[in-house]
Design an enzyme around this catalytic site. Sequence first.
Site, PDB file in Angstrom:
ATOM      1  N   SER A 189     -90.009  15.035 -23.995  1.00 56.47           N
ATOM      2  CA  SER A 189     -89.644  14.969 -25.406  1.00 56.47           C
ATOM      3  C   SER A 189     -88.206  15.343 -25.709  1.00 56.47           C
ATOM      4  CB  SER A 189     -90.563  15.888 -26.218  1.00 56.47           C
ATOM      5  OG  SER A 189     -90.392  17.240 -25.827  1.00 56.47           O
ATOM      6  N   HIS A 217     -96.415  13.110 -26.074  1.00 58.66           N
ATOM      7  CA  HIS A 217     -95.394  12.373 -26.817  1.00 58.66           C
ATOM      8  C   HIS A 217     -95.514  10.863 -26.626  1.00 58.66           C
ATOM      9  CE1 HIS A 217     -93.127  15.874 -28.250  1.00 58.66           C
ATOM     10  NE2 HIS A 217     -93.501  16.428 -27.119  1.00 58.66           N
ATOM     11  N   LYS A 248     -99.054  14.396 -33.235  1.00 57.65           N
ATOM     12  CA  LYS A 248     -97.785  13.663 -33.226  1.00 57.65           C
ATOM     13  C   LYS A 248     -98.015  12.204 -33.612  1.00 57.65           C
ATOM     14  CE  LYS A 248     -95.454  16.940 -30.210  1.00 57.65           C
ATOM     15  NZ  LYS A 248     -96.470  18.004 -30.251  1.00 57.65           N
TER      16      LYS A 248
END
Length: 403
Positions: A189, A217, A248
């Site tokens: 990330s 991610h 996320k």
Amino acid sequence: MHPFRLACRNGLSRIRAEGRYRTFTPLKKQADRFPVFTTVQDGVERDVTVWSSNDYLGMGVHPEVIAAAAQAAATMGAGAGGTRNIAGTSHLHDALEAELADLHGKDAALLFTSGFVANQAALSTMLRTLPGWHVFSDAKNHASMIAGIKGAPATVHIFAHNDLADLERLLLAAPPGAPKLIAFESVYSMDGDIAPIAEICDLADRFNAMTYLDEVHAVGLYGETGGGVSERDRVAHRIDIIEGTLAKGFGCHGGYIAADAEIVDFLRSTAAGFIFTTSLPPTTAAAALASIRHVRTTPSRRDALHERAATLKARLAAAGLPVIPTVSHIVPVHVGDAALCKSISHRLFEEFAIYATPINYPTVPVGEERLRLTPCPLHTDAMMDELVTALRSVLAERLQRAA
């Protein structure tokens, strides 16, 4: 004064002197205007465009997701009211785990209260099952993976980031009969690079090692249905345990692991980080379930994310800004000094109403400080123009020195 209090005082003084002291900015998300938030300064409310949210697809403000959460709250209340074993399991939790297992092509999945807890609990638990575990951990693995690995009596080998030759060297040096685990991420990330998953699986097959992949991610963002890089690369079936998040790409909250039924059942029965904590609220489970189902069937949202990321990278580069090249949706802008990085972020906020998080040590090495930008499908060209203009202004002196 107690020695611990003195240690706290001295530690904070050192952190402040190094420009690493963390301050939090209260921001109020505007569901109908995301990624525009509001903040209050001197009693006056002002709009702020946020460029550092991990709600990568904007699903946290999607009407279907909000409606699912509201309906669950109205019918089931705000909280789960207990652990999964003590009245904390609902039909929503079961349906969400089934959806996650199907997303990754696995037998089963298990929910945790966060991605951090999922990594820490799953890794520390499985690495206590056998004597003599050898763990091979990528040098840039997330703190949650490191915490899980360090929480077990395993022999740990750190291989150079995404370096297959170094990983092979370490595997060759390990005892042939020892139980082995390779732990790594798909999308990293901070640097925005992607692991060579298939090649790591080849080494795992060769050395009889299990694989543990953090797709935090990547879930929702990559693959035909949002199953992550392992789905995109058609290697999910070769990974023993896939860990992900609901916080996320799916815009909600919570973490999970997906694996074969026996592994999941074992962790469900033994992982303290799962057993002894309150279950995710039904509102969260309902919202996450709605989000995943939408994301799986709406590839246009993923396409829009990657188009926005590519466009922003091109605009930053064309403007001569120090964007770090990446192959993912992460767009880092190099600064290289902790105090300067914090100052630039502060100026962007105060002078241009732009929120861009400064990333300093220990998240990145000293000298690699950066702004981490995360464009989403809802960032417009006009917002990008404003960002480029603001960055050129706050980085003007540095750009002149570089020229």
